[in-house]
Design an enzyme around this catalytic site. Structure first.
Site, PDB file in Angstrom:
ATOM      1  N   ARG A 148       0.872  -1.014  -0.037  1.00  0.00           N
ATOM      2  CA  ARG A 148       0.214   0.103   0.194  1.00  0.00           C
ATOM      3  C   ARG A 148       1.349   0.843  -0.310  1.00  0.00           C
ATOM      4  NH1 ARG A 148      -2.141  -3.478   4.225  1.00  0.00           N
ATOM      5  NH2 ARG A 148      -3.684  -4.370   3.491  1.00  0.00           N
ATOM      6  N   LYS A 172      -1.563  -2.273   8.336  1.00  0.00           N
ATOM      7  CA  LYS A 172      -3.246  -1.490   8.966  1.00  0.00           C
ATOM      8  C   LYS A 172      -2.705  -2.441  10.185  1.00  0.00           C
ATOM      9  CE  LYS A 172      -6.237  -1.015   5.286  1.00  0.00           C
ATOM     10  NZ  LYS A 172      -7.074  -1.212   4.770  1.00  0.00           N
ATOM     11  N   HIS A 239      -2.896   2.684  -5.959  1.00  0.00           N
ATOM     12  CA  HIS A 239      -2.992   0.615  -5.705  1.00  0.00           C
ATOM     13  C   HIS A 239      -3.540  -0.011  -6.397  1.00  0.00           C
ATOM     14  CE1 HIS A 239      -5.155  -0.662  -1.577  1.00  0.00           C
ATOM     15  NE2 HIS A 239      -5.978  -0.642  -2.410  1.00  0.00           N
ATOM     16  N   ARG A 242      -0.937  -1.865  -7.325  1.00  0.00           N
ATOM     17  CA  ARG A 242      -0.900  -2.944  -6.224  1.00  0.00           C
ATOM     18  C   ARG A 242      -1.964  -4.352  -6.623  1.00  0.00           C
ATOM     19  NH1 ARG A 242      -1.027  -4.827  -0.449  1.00  0.00           N
ATOM     20  NH2 ARG A 242      -3.451  -5.350   0.212  1.00  0.00           N
ATOM     21  N   HIS A 265      -3.891  -9.319   3.552  1.00  0.00           N
ATOM     22  CA  HIS A 265      -5.170  -9.146   3.905  1.00  0.00           C
ATOM     23  C   HIS A 265      -5.143 -10.143   4.936  1.00  0.00           C
ATOM     24  CE1 HIS A 265      -6.115  -7.920  -0.880  1.00  0.00           C
ATOM     25  NE2 HIS A 265      -5.984  -7.015   0.140  1.00  0.00           N
ATOM     26  N   TYR A 274      -9.111 -10.865  -6.425  1.00  0.00           N
ATOM     27  CA  TYR A 274      -8.704 -10.870  -7.665  1.00  0.00           C
ATOM     28  C   TYR A 274      -8.670 -12.616  -8.171  1.00  0.00           C
ATOM     29  CZ  TYR A 274      -6.510  -6.814  -5.113  1.00  0.00           C
ATOM     30  OH  TYR A 274      -5.813  -6.187  -4.704  1.00  0.00           O
TER      31      TYR A 274
END
Length: 286
Positions: A148, A172, A239, A242, A265, A274
């Site tokens: 990210r 995150k 992004h 990514r 994730h 994806y």
């Protein structure tokens, strides 16, 4: 009460500043609609508020705002300010259109990198060379790792180990993951920039610096991409690098679990989007 909740989210739940800002905005918006301390706030009030939001926002935004409010009420119960949450026995069903993530085609990627390397070769000054070398390293790392943009800008000099070809990413919720870099051009670009970075006396520990020797901002990364994107091409974002990284991994035979781990994730459902792109690639190949 709001400030104590925000502090709880920051220090107990380890949420990043962007999430905290979004929570604050979402809760203040809710407070202006109905008092959070009203003992009569019920599931009906929440349902009406959802209807109110649905008229002005996309489904994904409504979900985020409702999640912030639900989390706040859970905090009130945890602190024993309330005995029951208005979300109890409330089932929220918001249908959301499944949008495939946008990627960058190989032809455009090639043109972006060619423009960046061309600018590097044609640099006329030490400062120009430093900026161009940094831009190349940024683009190479974005596409080679799928990080990210916030993660890329937060990489410190200590997080990058070129000898072992690994970069430590802090994602995150303060979660960490290691990503291995095996591409020679990427290693070369990072090593060249690192050599320049070590000569700069900066008060910031970050690997990527701006012209003022401070942390490179996320907006600056977006401008870097725009700088080298052909004028006849679409608008591309960090992004999308990514998304392209994840798609290339799947097309190359990586498993969905491997992609999940590399992208950081928490839930594999996020990564499964994806697989639809990969199926589209298979259809075009056939």
């Amino acid at each position: 009460m709001l400030e104590s909740y925000i502090c709880y989210c920051k220090y107990q739940k380890n949420l990043n500043n962007k999430t905290l800002k979004a929570y604050r905005i979402d809760l203040m918006q809710f407070f202006s609609w109905v008092s959070p301390y009203d003992a009569y706030v019920s599931s009906t009030h929440i349902e009406l508020y959802i209807e109110h939001l649905a008229k002005a926002y996309k489904t994904s935004t409504v979900k985020r705002k409702i999640a912030a409010i639900k989390s706040f009420y859970q905090y009130l119960i945890y602190k024993e300010y309330l005995e029951h949450s208005p979300f109890e026995k409330l089932q929220v069903h918001l249908r959301q259109e499944r949008l495939l993530p946008r990627t960058i085609d190989n032809y455009t990627l090639s043109r972006i990198f060619s423009a960046a390397y061309s600018d590097l070769r044609e640099s006329q000054s030490n400062n120009h060379y430093f900026v161009s070398m940094r831009d190349v390293a940024v683009l190479e790392l974005l596409f080679a790792t799928g990080v990210r943009v916030s993660e890329l800008c937060s990489i410190t000099c200590e997080n990058l180990n070129l000898q072992n070809q690994v970069v430590l990413i802090k994602g995150k919720g303060s979660k960490e993951r290691c990503i291995y870099i095996s591409s020679p051009p990427v290693i070369s670009a990072l090593a060249s920039y690192s050599a320049l970075r070590t000569t700069i006396d900066s008060p910031d520990p970050y690997f990527f610096l701006n012209r003022d020797k401070h942390r490179l901002s996320e907006q600056s990364v977006r401008r870097i991409i725009c700088r080298y994107t052909p004028t006849d091409a679409a608008h591309y974002t960090p992004h999308m690098f990514r998304h392209s990284f994840a798609t290339h991994l799947l097309e190359g035979g990586a498993s969905i679990r491997q992609v999940q781990e590399m992208l950081g994730h928490e839930n594999i459902i996020t990564t499964e989007i994806y697989t639809h792109l990969d199926n589209e690639h298979l259809r075009e190949t056939v």
